[in-house]
Design an enzyme around this catalytic site. Structure first.
Site, PDB file in Angstrom:
ATOM      1  CG  HIS A  57     -77.458  12.407-104.860  1.00  0.00           C
ATOM      2  ND1 HIS A  57     -78.787  12.401-105.216  1.00  0.00           N
ATOM      3  CD2 HIS A  57     -76.913  11.283-105.415  1.00  0.00           C
ATOM      4  CE1 HIS A  57     -79.039  11.327-105.936  1.00  0.00           C
ATOM      5  NE2 HIS A  57     -77.913  10.634-106.067  1.00  0.00           N
ATOM      6  CD  GLU A  59     -79.233  17.558-103.870  1.00  0.00           C
ATOM      7  OE1 GLU A  59     -78.211  16.961-104.270  1.00  0.00           O
ATOM      8  OE2 GLU A  59     -80.320  17.495-104.469  1.00  0.00           O
ATOM      9  CB  CYS A  87     -83.446  12.616-106.101  1.00  0.00           C
ATOM     10  SG  CYS A  87     -82.340  12.188-104.723  1.00  0.00           S
ATOM     11  CB  CYS A  90     -81.557  15.085-102.073  1.00  0.00           C
ATOM     12  SG  CYS A  90     -80.051  14.246-102.631  1.00  0.00           S
TER      13      CYS A  90
END
Length: 154
Positions: A57, A59, A87, A90
């Protein structure tokens, strides 16, 4: 708290990264990590397809880059600016990295872990709490996601 002009500028950059993600066939999410002085420490966009990595992801990639560059997993006083509400993975990574602030664009009612479904960054049961700012350029972030998924359904 980070200067709102710095956060807005970082969000504009994150939106540009999200557009790059969409062009690459990735879910259009971009993240920019600012250091204590408001300078960009790292940036990236979702690369789960490209890297065949469910943890890639935006992040996580930005956190990893910064931690490696600093030689320290503690990213205290950094601000994570991301186009979509983090999410659980993260949000948890931001807590473990001791991030000071998360600013995000669109809320994520299906997987958001920074107010929508959970509030991991501010859970008092954890050893660190992260300041949150929601809704930074939320309409632009949401539109990128909406357009991407509409195109995929066609």
């Amino acid at each position: 708290m980070m200067n709102s002009d710095r956060i807005s500028g970082a969000m504009e950059r994150a939106l540009g990264l999200a557009e790059q993600a969409a062009e690459a066939g990735e879910v259009p999410i971009g993240a920019v990590l600012l250091d204590a002085g408001g300078e960009i420490a790292a940036e990236d966009f979702n690369r789960t397809v490209q890297l065949s990595d469910p943890t890639a992801h935006a992040e996580i990639l930005a956190l990893r880059k910064t931690a490696r560059a600093l030689g320290d997993w503690r990213l205290t006083d950094h601000t994570l600016v991301v186009t979509l509400e983090p999410c659980p993975m993260c949000a948890g990574a931001a807590v473990w990295a001791r991030i000071g602030h998360i600013a995000y664009g669109a809320a994520d009612p299906k997987a958001g872990a920074a107010w929508s479904l959970y509030n991991i960054p501010q859970d008092p049961r954890l050893n660190h709490r992260v300041e949150l700012t929601a809704g930074v350029m939320a309409d632009a972030s949401a539109e990128l996601l909406r357009s991407f998924f509409q195109a995929r359904r066609r």
